[in-house]
Design a protein around this motif. Structure first.
Motif, PDB file in Angstrom:
ATOM      1  N   ARG A  58      10.951   1.944  12.486  1.00  0.00           N
ATOM      2  CA  ARG A  58      10.971   2.940  11.643  1.00  0.00           C
ATOM      3  C   ARG A  58      10.887   2.679  10.136  1.00  0.00           C
ATOM      4  NH1 ARG A  58      10.932   7.960   9.942  1.00  0.00           N
ATOM      5  NH2 ARG A  58      12.761   9.020   8.987  1.00  0.00           N
ATOM      6  N   ILE A  59      11.191   1.436   9.791  1.00  0.00           N
ATOM      7  CA  ILE A  59      11.011   0.885   8.315  1.00  0.00           C
ATOM      8  C   ILE A  59       9.403   0.817   8.379  1.00  0.00           C
ATOM      9  CG2 ILE A  59      11.249  -1.268   6.855  1.00  0.00           C
ATOM     10  CD1 ILE A  59      13.767   0.165   7.336  1.00  0.00           C
ATOM     11  N   SER A  60       8.781   0.193   9.432  1.00  0.00           N
ATOM     12  CA  SER A  60       7.386   0.174   9.508  1.00  0.00           C
ATOM     13  C   SER A  60       6.650   1.666   9.048  1.00  0.00           C
ATOM     14  CB  SER A  60       6.576  -0.538  10.711  1.00  0.00           C
ATOM     15  OG  SER A  60       5.341  -0.479  10.727  1.00  0.00           O
ATOM     16  N   GLU A  61       7.291   2.474   9.861  1.00  0.00           N
ATOM     17  CA  GLU A  61       6.601   4.035   9.545  1.00  0.00           C
ATOM     18  C   GLU A  61       6.951   4.096   8.099  1.00  0.00           C
ATOM     19  OE1 GLU A  61       7.094   7.836  12.170  1.00  0.00           O
ATOM     20  OE2 GLU A  61       8.982   6.597  11.792  1.00  0.00           O
ATOM     21  N   LEU A  62       7.982   4.027   7.510  1.00  0.00           N
ATOM     22  CA  LEU A  62       8.234   4.281   6.169  1.00  0.00           C
ATOM     23  C   LEU A  62       7.661   3.693   5.186  1.00  0.00           C
ATOM     24  CD1 LEU A  62      12.301   4.639   6.673  1.00  0.00           C
ATOM     25  CD2 LEU A  62      10.585   6.717   6.429  1.00  0.00           C
ATOM     26  N   GLU A  63       7.181   2.486   5.443  1.00  0.00           N
ATOM     27  CA  GLU A  63       6.461   1.679   4.259  1.00  0.00           C
ATOM     28  C   GLU A  63       4.784   1.961   4.889  1.00  0.00           C
ATOM     29  OE1 GLU A  63       7.160  -2.501   4.954  1.00  0.00           O
ATOM     30  OE2 GLU A  63       9.281  -2.179   4.296  1.00  0.00           O
ATOM     31  N   ASN A  64       4.436   2.884   5.494  1.00  0.00           N
ATOM     32  CA  ASN A  64       3.048   3.345   5.576  1.00  0.00           C
ATOM     33  C   ASN A  64       2.822   4.333   4.655  1.00  0.00           C
ATOM     34  OD1 ASN A  64       0.618   4.725   6.471  1.00  0.00           O
ATOM     35  ND2 ASN A  64       0.643   3.406   8.230  1.00  0.00           N
ATOM     36  N   ALA A  65       1.778   4.001   3.922  1.00  0.00           N
ATOM     37  CA  ALA A  65       1.122   4.850   2.808  1.00  0.00           C
ATOM     38  C   ALA A  65       0.817   6.310   2.935  1.00  0.00           C
ATOM     39  CB  ALA A  65      -0.076   4.083   2.031  1.00  0.00           C
ATOM     40  N   ASN A  66       0.774   6.421   4.398  1.00  0.00           N
ATOM     41  CA  ASN A  66       0.222   7.935   4.865  1.00  0.00           C
ATOM     42  C   ASN A  66       1.367   8.528   5.049  1.00  0.00           C
ATOM     43  OD1 ASN A  66      -2.645   7.520   4.620  1.00  0.00           O
ATOM     44  ND2 ASN A  66      -2.365   6.069   6.525  1.00  0.00           N
TER      45      ASN A  66
ATOM     46  N   LEU B  51      -1.569  -4.046  -1.085  1.00  0.00           N
ATOM     47  CA  LEU B  51      -0.223  -3.423  -1.665  1.00  0.00           C
ATOM     48  C   LEU B  51       0.215  -2.047  -1.095  1.00  0.00           C
ATOM     49  CD1 LEU B  51       2.118  -3.535  -3.543  1.00  0.00           C
ATOM     50  CD2 LEU B  51       0.806  -2.347  -5.517  1.00  0.00           C
ATOM     51  N   PRO B  52      -0.743  -0.945  -1.020  1.00  0.00           N
ATOM     52  CA  PRO B  52      -0.062  -0.023  -0.149  1.00  0.00           C
ATOM     53  C   PRO B  52      -0.328  -0.132   1.177  1.00  0.00           C
ATOM     54  CG  PRO B  52      -2.016   0.821  -1.796  1.00  0.00           C
ATOM     55  CD  PRO B  52      -2.008  -1.072  -1.523  1.00  0.00           C
ATOM     56  N   ALA B  53       0.677  -0.437   1.903  1.00  0.00           N
ATOM     57  CA  ALA B  53       0.701  -0.785   3.360  1.00  0.00           C
ATOM     58  C   ALA B  53       0.078   0.378   4.154  1.00  0.00           C
ATOM     59  CB  ALA B  53       1.988  -1.362   3.816  1.00  0.00           C
ATOM     60  N   GLY B  54      -0.655   0.052   4.911  1.00  0.00           N
ATOM     61  CA  GLY B  54      -1.254   0.928   6.060  1.00  0.00           C
ATOM     62  C   GLY B  54      -2.353   1.805   5.569  1.00  0.00           C
ATOM     63  N   LEU B  55      -2.876   1.881   4.431  1.00  0.00           N
ATOM     64  CA  LEU B  55      -3.797   2.496   3.578  1.00  0.00           C
ATOM     65  C   LEU B  55      -5.043   2.594   4.538  1.00  0.00           C
ATOM     66  CD1 LEU B  55      -4.402   4.225   1.172  1.00  0.00           C
ATOM     67  CD2 LEU B  55      -5.322   2.345  -0.017  1.00  0.00           C
ATOM     68  N   LEU B  56      -5.586   1.161   4.951  1.00  0.00           N
ATOM     69  CA  LEU B  56      -6.660   1.193   5.784  1.00  0.00           C
ATOM     70  C   LEU B  56      -5.918   0.773   7.423  1.00  0.00           C
ATOM     71  CD1 LEU B  56      -9.344  -0.641   3.824  1.00  0.00           C
ATOM     72  CD2 LEU B  56      -8.896   1.698   4.525  1.00  0.00           C
ATOM     73  N   ALA B  57      -6.731   1.455   8.437  1.00  0.00           N
ATOM     74  CA  ALA B  57      -6.130   0.859   9.863  1.00  0.00           C
ATOM     75  C   ALA B  57      -7.532   0.423  10.456  1.00  0.00           C
ATOM     76  CB  ALA B  57      -5.759   2.125  10.592  1.00  0.00           C
ATOM     77  N   GLY B  58      -7.335  -0.459  11.201  1.00  0.00           N
ATOM     78  CA  GLY B  58      -8.655  -0.926  12.099  1.00  0.00           C
ATOM     79  C   GLY B  58      -9.287  -0.103  13.142  1.00  0.00           C
ATOM     80  N   THR B  59     -10.516  -0.515  13.251  1.00  0.00           N
ATOM     81  CA  THR B  59     -11.415   0.348  14.436  1.00  0.00           C
ATOM     82  C   THR B  59     -11.796  -0.633  15.483  1.00  0.00           C
ATOM     83  OG1 THR B  59     -13.451   0.015  13.432  1.00  0.00           O
ATOM     84  CG2 THR B  59     -12.223   1.930  12.649  1.00  0.00           C
ATOM     85  N   LYS B  60     -12.671  -0.308  16.241  1.00  0.00           N
ATOM     86  CA  LYS B  60     -12.901  -1.094  17.519  1.00  0.00           C
ATOM     87  C   LYS B  60     -14.060  -2.148  16.862  1.00  0.00           C
ATOM     88  CE  LYS B  60     -15.659   2.395  19.735  1.00  0.00           C
ATOM     89  NZ  LYS B  60     -15.768   3.080  21.039  1.00  0.00           N
ATOM     90  N   PHE B  61     -14.699  -1.775  15.745  1.00  0.00           N
ATOM     91  CA  PHE B  61     -15.581  -2.591  15.157  1.00  0.00           C
ATOM     92  C   PHE B  61     -14.843  -3.350  13.856  1.00  0.00           C
ATOM     93  CE2 PHE B  61     -17.850   0.725  17.036  1.00  0.00           C
ATOM     94  CZ  PHE B  61     -19.097   0.189  17.530  1.00  0.00           C
ATOM     95  N   LYS B  62     -15.226  -4.721  14.289  1.00  0.00           N
ATOM     96  CA  LYS B  62     -14.414  -5.511  13.261  1.00  0.00           C
ATOM     97  C   LYS B  62     -14.690  -5.503  11.777  1.00  0.00           C
ATOM     98  CE  LYS B  62     -14.385 -10.619  12.738  1.00  0.00           C
ATOM     99  NZ  LYS B  62     -15.141 -11.901  12.756  1.00  0.00           N
ATOM    100  N   HIS B  63     -15.720  -4.902  11.357  1.00  0.00           N
ATOM    101  CA  HIS B  63     -15.825  -4.854   9.930  1.00  0.00           C
ATOM    102  C   HIS B  63     -15.414  -3.572   9.587  1.00  0.00           C
ATOM    103  CE1 HIS B  63     -17.155  -9.107   9.619  1.00  0.00           C
ATOM    104  NE2 HIS B  63     -17.899  -8.957  10.617  1.00  0.00           N
ATOM    105  N   VAL B  64     -15.257  -2.576  10.290  1.00  0.00           N
ATOM    106  CA  VAL B  64     -15.039  -1.279   9.823  1.00  0.00           C
ATOM    107  C   VAL B  64     -13.601  -0.869  10.073  1.00  0.00           C
ATOM    108  CG1 VAL B  64     -15.682   1.100  10.418  1.00  0.00           C
ATOM    109  CG2 VAL B  64     -17.557  -0.761  11.006  1.00  0.00           C
ATOM    110  N   ASP B  65     -12.983  -0.218   8.891  1.00  0.00           N
ATOM    111  CA  ASP B  65     -11.676   0.223   8.861  1.00  0.00           C
ATOM    112  C   ASP B  65     -11.624   1.835   8.716  1.00  0.00           C
ATOM    113  OD1 ASP B  65     -10.412  -2.200   9.246  1.00  0.00           O
ATOM    114  OD2 ASP B  65     -10.881  -2.690   7.200  1.00  0.00           O
TER     115      ASP B  65
END
Lengths: 182, 134
Positions: A58-66, B51-65
């Motif tokens: 849940r913390i991980s989810e809340l820390e996600n910028a989306n 800094l903003p966690a999770g702004l970019l997520a990975g894909t099956k291509f190593k260099h593409v997010d």
């Protein structure tokens, strides 16, 4: 950065635009601040989760910028676990631009209560009063005749505070900001 | 306040006609959607992806997010890569896709993004500095 602020000043003339932009920014800022405060206190997600009685996922989810489904009760629990407070208030649009401009790790860090200089134990150090005792000291320092005030100056180095008092109103916020800047 | 230079530069992949794919795709879109895209791009330019966690997520291509943008009931995915010319201070927008039930539309969006990345490595004029969406 100036370019961005100038662009936003124009773009925000459109109501739909400014509400959508603010929603995205506020969500990202809240998520990022949770992460920054946790790291400031050297806590892992698991440790914060335990303090807030939540799951680590849940913390991980809340820390996600989306993340966008914020609940007041969850934020209150997190605030308590992090030793800070959560503020709810309406703001004007003009206040958003400096927030966007200043957005970085440092601006998101906040001291927990125990480390908040406003609540630090009252001390008289090198003739200067600590901020914690300001309201009472100010009342005391500026009451009575000048002679009486001078007599009190052996306890508190009054000149420094009086000078500040004369320069501008001694609101707690001004003094707090001054102390923090120092 | 001391003004520091922006840390990251954002670029747009350009099609065979030399037109920015994101600019072209964005034509006619609601202000609400444009604002959400601009905010994410502003954040990426100012803070990078750390800094903003999770702004970019990975894909099956190593260099593409992929960057997630949700607006008006639709999830969009902007496929992005670091660099590819200077990985330390650049991001390039490679492709835009829609996401439905965790699947991208078109299906081969990630592959197309990777091909676009390769095209930039081969010829740097297949990209240009990001133009703000309006």
């Amino acid at each position: 950065m100036k370019d961005l602020i100038e662009a936003l000043r124009k773009e925000f003339q459109d109501e739909d635009y400014r509400y959508a932009y603010d929603e995205e920014f506020s969500n990202a800022r809240m998520a990022t601040q949770i992460k920054v405060l946790r790291e400031q206190q050297v806590l892992t997600q698991k440790e914060l989760a335990e303090k807030a009685e939540m799951k680590q996922s849940r913390i991980s989810e809340l820390e996600n910028a989306n993340y966008s489904m914020w609940s007041i009760s969850t934020l209150r629990r997190l605030a308590r676990a992090l030793g800070v407070r959560i503020a709810f208030q309406f703001e004007s649009w003009g206040e958003l631009l400096p927030e966007i401009e200043d957005f970085d790790r440092e601006s998101l860090e906040k001291p927990k209560f125990e480390k908040d200089s406003v609540f630090a134990e009252s001390k008289v150090k090198e003739g200067r009063a600590s901020v914690a005792c300001i309201p009472e000291q100010l009342k005391l320092m500026f009451s009575g005749s000048e002679d009486e005030q001078k007599q009190r100056s052996h306890v508190i180095s009054m000149g420094d505070w009086k000078e500040r008092h004369d320069e501008h109103p001694h609101s707690a916020k001004d003094l707090y900001n001054e102390k923090r800047r120092a | 306040m001391i003004q520091f230079p922006r840390r990251w530069r954002l670029y747009d992949f350009v099609d065979n006609d030399g037109k920015s794919i994101i600019k072209k795709w964005m034509r006619g879109k609601d202000k609400d959607i444009i604002a959400r895209f601009n905010q994410k791009f502003d954040m990426l330019e100012r803070q990078g992806s750390d800094l903003p966690a999770g702004l970019l997520a990975g894909t099956k291509f190593k260099h593409v997010d992929k960057l997630r943008i949700f607006g008006k009931g639709v999830t969009w995915r902007v496929l992005i890569c670091k660099g590819p010319i200077s990985n330390d201070f650049e991001f390039t927008i490679l492709f835009i896709a829609q996401e439905k039930d965790r699947k991208l539309i078109p299906k081969d969006a990630e592959k197309q993004a990777d091909e676009n990345r390769s095209a930039i490595i081969t010829s740097s004029n297949r990209r240009r500095e990001h133009e703000r969406l309006n």
